[in-house]
Write a protein that holds these residues in place. Structure first.
Motif, mmCIF file in Angstrom:
data_model
loop_
_atom_site.group_PDB
_atom_site.id
_atom_site.type_symbol
_atom_site.label_atom_id
_atom_site.label_comp_id
_atom_site.label_asym_id
_atom_site.label_seq_id
_atom_site.Cartn_x
_atom_site.Cartn_y
_atom_site.Cartn_z
ATOM 1 N N ALA B 47 0.660 -1.108 0.099
ATOM 2 C CA ALA B 47 0.063 0.026 0.084
ATOM 3 C C ALA B 47 1.002 1.266 0.067
ATOM 4 O O ALA B 47 0.611 2.313 -0.688
ATOM 5 C CB ALA B 47 -0.868 0.003 0.987
ATOM 6 N N CYS B 48 2.064 1.185 0.795
ATOM 7 C CA CYS B 48 2.952 2.484 0.888
ATOM 8 C C CYS B 48 3.639 2.587 -0.282
ATOM 9 O O CYS B 48 3.594 3.590 -0.844
ATOM 10 C CB CYS B 48 3.902 2.174 2.035
ATOM 11 S SG CYS B 48 3.040 2.200 3.701
ATOM 12 N N VAL B 50 2.308 1.477 -3.608
ATOM 13 C CA VAL B 50 1.527 1.987 -4.482
ATOM 14 C C VAL B 50 1.011 3.476 -4.284
ATOM 15 O O VAL B 50 1.058 4.154 -5.141
ATOM 16 C CB VAL B 50 0.106 1.199 -4.382
ATOM 17 C CG1 VAL B 50 -1.025 2.024 -4.946
ATOM 18 C CG2 VAL B 50 0.309 -0.128 -4.868
ATOM 19 N N ALA B 51 1.180 3.900 -2.837
ATOM 20 C CA ALA B 51 0.793 5.239 -2.656
ATOM 21 C C ALA B 51 1.850 6.183 -3.263
ATOM 22 O O ALA B 51 1.697 7.294 -3.883
ATOM 23 C CB ALA B 51 0.469 5.521 -1.061
ATOM 24 N N ALA B 54 1.898 6.372 -6.843
ATOM 25 C CA ALA B 54 0.635 6.344 -7.739
ATOM 26 C C ALA B 54 0.666 7.169 -9.136
ATOM 27 O O ALA B 54 0.239 6.813 -9.828
ATOM 28 C CB ALA B 54 -0.334 7.201 -6.549
ATOM 29 N N GLN B 66 -3.563 2.734 -13.449
ATOM 30 C CA GLN B 66 -4.162 2.056 -12.075
ATOM 31 C C GLN B 66 -5.353 1.218 -12.296
ATOM 32 O O GLN B 66 -5.558 0.630 -11.662
ATOM 33 C CB GLN B 66 -5.029 3.680 -11.659
ATOM 34 C CG GLN B 66 -4.679 3.739 -10.135
ATOM 35 C CD GLN B 66 -5.260 5.201 -9.672
ATOM 36 O OE1 GLN B 66 -6.436 5.296 -9.603
ATOM 37 N NE2 GLN B 66 -4.507 6.004 -9.814
ATOM 38 N N LEU B 125 -3.751 -4.041 0.630
ATOM 39 C CA LEU B 125 -2.990 -3.332 -0.447
ATOM 40 C C LEU B 125 -4.026 -2.064 -0.833
ATOM 41 O O LEU B 125 -3.818 -1.102 -1.197
ATOM 42 C CB LEU B 125 -2.384 -4.203 -1.577
ATOM 43 C CG LEU B 125 -1.908 -3.306 -2.838
ATOM 44 C CD1 LEU B 125 -0.727 -2.781 -2.287
ATOM 45 C CD2 LEU B 125 -1.476 -4.291 -3.817
ATOM 46 N N ARG B 126 -5.367 -2.745 -1.662
ATOM 47 C CA ARG B 126 -6.154 -1.909 -2.287
ATOM 48 C C ARG B 126 -6.751 -0.657 -1.471
ATOM 49 O O ARG B 126 -6.759 0.363 -1.623
ATOM 50 C CB ARG B 126 -7.389 -2.536 -2.732
ATOM 51 C CG ARG B 126 -6.971 -3.452 -4.085
ATOM 52 C CD ARG B 126 -8.296 -3.959 -4.466
ATOM 53 N NE ARG B 126 -9.130 -2.916 -5.017
ATOM 54 C CZ ARG B 126 -10.568 -2.740 -5.002
ATOM 55 N NH1 ARG B 126 -11.128 -3.552 -4.342
ATOM 56 N NH2 ARG B 126 -11.098 -1.740 -5.594
ATOM 57 N N SER B 129 -3.667 1.510 0.524
ATOM 58 C CA SER B 129 -3.082 2.722 -0.342
ATOM 59 C C SER B 129 -3.958 4.002 -0.442
ATOM 60 O O SER B 129 -3.434 4.931 -0.434
ATOM 61 C CB SER B 129 -2.915 2.147 -2.060
ATOM 62 O OG SER B 129 -4.146 1.836 -2.372
ATOM 63 N N GLU B 130 -5.296 3.770 -0.314
ATOM 64 C CA GLU B 130 -5.979 5.062 -0.053
ATOM 65 C C GLU B 130 -6.014 5.792 1.091
ATOM 66 O O GLU B 130 -5.730 6.775 1.302
ATOM 67 C CB GLU B 130 -7.604 4.740 -0.281
ATOM 68 C CG GLU B 130 -7.817 4.298 -1.668
ATOM 69 C CD GLU B 130 -9.320 4.033 -1.908
ATOM 70 O OE1 GLU B 130 -10.315 4.517 -1.059
ATOM 71 O OE2 GLU B 130 -9.675 3.186 -2.952
#
Lengths: 104, 276
Positions: B47-48, B50-51, B54, B66, B125-126, B129-130
């Motif tokens: 997640a980190c 992907v963020a 991004a 994306q 993860l999904r 990341s938000e």
């Protein structure tokens, strides 16, 4: 069967009829916040996020969840929409980032 | 603070419900805690990443990176959930009976744990990341409100975790004999919902352009944005106005999983009979 044929016809013509619509997100507000598109044909929004922080263009009625980082742009494809109103928001700043797509 | 609480709570619940189901589905399998913890850890790390990337991610595939990424990891999760259900259909019964006795069982059990660990990782993860992007945005702004926002986020995390725990312990109150059937059912619907969501991302990326017409609309009954709508969306893939391709993917996934489960189950019974 007629509906199926109509659907297939729609599927066969995924061409964008018009230029993409440019939308800016600044100070967590969309401008324009009211976006008019032609009904029953796909369209595209190019969202420029002019803020420092990321936001997510989010709309369940448009079926779009799209993260746009700060100072970046995102292409948001809209499917062919039946006439009507489709609200959207910037999920991370929903208090101010609100807008609506009107298909007609 | 409230807005941070709500956003984090929402995302944590969405991932947490999936973790709760996975934990219940593996009740009694040795080392499952480790697999789930690894899944959560990898998910947070991912997640980190992907963020952080991004922007780069979004720019791939003519600006549809994306969508491609989301569709891919969702389809991976669908494959893993399918594998788990099919595996349980062929091994589940003995596992329940002679659990710790056979080392062989434990070994094959590890394989399905890997599958479910991946599912947990994808879910975290999904949604994660938000959360990371949202909290990072707040932290970057600084100011006096940042502290309150982080506190709100922490509260959201705790509250979301509590609801997920409730899901897990609620499932565990089901008698062991029935639990397998219930979790198989839940996992089948979870997979179908994810497949339908993957179709949405493929459509948004411009790769899937047929049957995009709305088939029905139940927004008058349950809005997808409402809490009920979101929970149902996560659990069974509720969509207020599904389109044809979405429904097709949903139905096809259910049929595929049920047929595969039936096939391996029958095959296994056949083997048992010939051995007797």
């Amino acid at each position: 069967m007629k509906m199926l044929a109509a659907l297939l016809l729609l599927a066969a013509t995924p061409v964008l009829a018009d230029e993409p619509i440019v939308v800016h997100l600044k100070d967590h507000k969309f401008s324009p916040s009211v976006i008019t598109v032609k009904a029953n044909q796909p369209s595209m929004i190019i969202l420029f996020n002019d803020d420092n922080s990321a936001d997510e263009f989010d709309s369940s009625s448009l079926k779009v969840e799209r993260v746009v980082p700060g100072h970046a742009k995102g292409n948001i494809r809209l499917r062919a929409l039946a006439p009507g109103k489709y609200p959207f928001m910037g999920e991370f700043h929903a208090a101010t980032a609100q807008g609506v797509v009107i298909a007609k | 603070m409230i807005s941070a609480l709500i956003i984090v709570f929402r995302e944590v619940i969405e991932a947490g419900l999936i973790v709760g189901i996975v934990l219940a589905a593996t009740a009694g399998v040795p080392f499952r805690g480790r697999a789930v913890a690894l899944g959560v850890g990898a998910g947070v790390l991912g997640a980190c990443l992907v963020a952080a990337f991004a922007g780069e991610l979004a720019n791939l595939f003519q600006g549809s990176g994306q969508e491609f990424f989301n569709a891919s990891i969702l389809l991976l999760a669908v494959a893993m959930l399918t594998w788990h259900n099919v595996w349980m259909a062929s091994h589940g019964r003995e596992m329940a009976r002679e659990l710790k006795a056979a080392g062989h069982q434990v070994k094959t059990g590890e394989r399905t744990l890997t599958a479910l660990g991946i599912v947990v990782g994808v879910a975290v993860l999904r949604e994660g990341s938000e959360v990371v992007l949202f909290l990072y945005g707040i932290a970057a702004q600084g100011g006096t409100s940042a502290g309150a926002m982080v506190a709100g986020g922490a509260l959201g995390l705790v509250a979301g975790g509590a609801v997920s725990a409730l899901m897990y312990f609620g499932l565990l109150t089901i008698p062991p004999g029935k639990l397998f059937q219930v979790t198989s059912g839940l996992i089948t619907l979870l997979a179908a919902g994810m497949a339908a969501q993957a179709v949405i991302f493929l459509q948004n990326g411009g790769w899937l352009e047929f049957f995009t017409g709305t088939v029905w609309n139940t927004s008058w009954l349950i809005k997808e944005d409402s809490i009920t709508g979101r929970l149902l969306h996560t659990l069974v893939g509720y969509s207020e106005a599904p389109n044809g391709a979405q429904l097709l993917a949903y139905g096809a996934t259910i049929v595929m999983i049920l047929v595969l489960m039936r096939l391996v189950h029958r095959q296994q019974q056949g083997t048992r009979r010939s051995l007797a």
